[in-house]
Write a protein that holds these residues in place. Structure first.
Motif, mmCIF file in Angstrom:
data_model
loop_
_atom_site.group_PDB
_atom_site.id
_atom_site.type_symbol
_atom_site.label_atom_id
_atom_site.label_comp_id
_atom_site.label_asym_id
_atom_site.label_seq_id
_atom_site.Cartn_x
_atom_site.Cartn_y
_atom_site.Cartn_z
ATOM 1 N N ALA A 32 0.858 -1.183 0.000
ATOM 2 C CA ALA A 32 0.000 0.000 0.000
ATOM 3 C C ALA A 32 0.890 1.228 0.000
ATOM 4 N N VAL A 33 0.326 2.307 -0.514
ATOM 5 C CA VAL A 33 1.013 3.600 -0.555
ATOM 6 C C VAL A 33 0.298 4.539 0.408
ATOM 7 N N GLY A 34 1.075 5.209 1.244
ATOM 8 C CA GLY A 34 0.510 6.158 2.191
ATOM 9 C C GLY A 34 1.047 7.549 1.962
ATOM 10 N N HIS A 35 0.194 8.547 2.205
ATOM 11 C CA HIS A 35 0.593 9.928 1.981
ATOM 12 C C HIS A 35 0.029 10.809 3.090
ATOM 13 N N ASN A 36 0.892 11.656 3.608
ATOM 14 C CA ASN A 36 0.491 12.647 4.594
ATOM 15 C C ASN A 36 0.673 14.020 3.952
ATOM 16 N N ALA A 147 -3.134 -0.782 -2.302
ATOM 17 C CA ALA A 147 -4.110 0.197 -1.857
ATOM 18 C C ALA A 147 -3.403 1.519 -1.671
ATOM 19 N N SER A 148 -4.181 2.544 -1.499
ATOM 20 C CA SER A 148 -3.647 3.865 -1.255
ATOM 21 C C SER A 148 -4.403 4.468 -0.085
ATOM 22 N N VAL A 149 -3.676 5.153 0.798
ATOM 23 C CA VAL A 149 -4.298 5.736 1.975
ATOM 24 C C VAL A 149 -3.677 7.103 2.230
ATOM 25 N N THR A 150 -4.471 7.992 2.793
ATOM 26 C CA THR A 150 -3.977 9.316 3.140
ATOM 27 C C THR A 150 -4.393 9.635 4.565
#
Length: 152
Positions: A32-36, A147-150
């Protein structure tokens, strides 16, 4: 108290400078890729999860602030060998401590992650400390396609 804070800063500095389990996990079966967006932290978490939903290996790559990288590094050391359920419970406990819903003393298994609980006094930093955990949670919930999450 100053000695404890110095120790905490030392652990965060060391994990930021020399993150453990950094890089692509070549034979991963979940990611998964996470971004803040608030801080600009961005990372990808790779997992190898066996048929019994146990995390056999975990790595991450990306860039971010010292708190974000240290949290991801510490997380990878904790999650190996944990079941999906144990990982979710650990994530919830860590998140609750960071958001002041629980006290760190009530979660004895935090280990070195306790160094990051100081973010609870700086709400914008909570997202830095928990980004890797949100990302691994998303990876555990999705299959190989990722998945991608922010944090927003």
């Amino acid at each position: 108290m100053a000695d404890v804070r110095d120790l905490y800063q030392e652990v965060i500095f060391e994990h930021n400078k020399n993150p453990r389990n950094f890089g692509v996990l070549a034979d991963h079966n979940r990611h998964a890729v996470g971004h803040n967006p608030l801080c600009g932290d961005q990372l990808t978490v790779y997992l190898m999860v066996d048929d019994n939903d146990v995390v056999q290996d975990v790595k991450f790559e990306g860039s971010g602030c010292a708190i974000s990288v240290a949290s991801a590094s510490l997380m990878t050391q904790i999650l190996k060998g944990k079941s999906k359920q144990e990982a979710d419970e650990f994530f919830q406990a860590f998140h609750d401590v960071c958001t002041k819903e629980r006290e760190a003393e009530d979660v004895p298994d935090l280990g070195k992650l306790a160094v990051l609980t100081g973010v609870r006094d700086f709400p914008s930093r909570v997202k830095c400390a928990t980004l890797a955990w949100h990302t691994v949670h998303a990876a555990l919930e999705h299959d190989e396609e990722g998945a991608s999450v922010t944090t927003e």
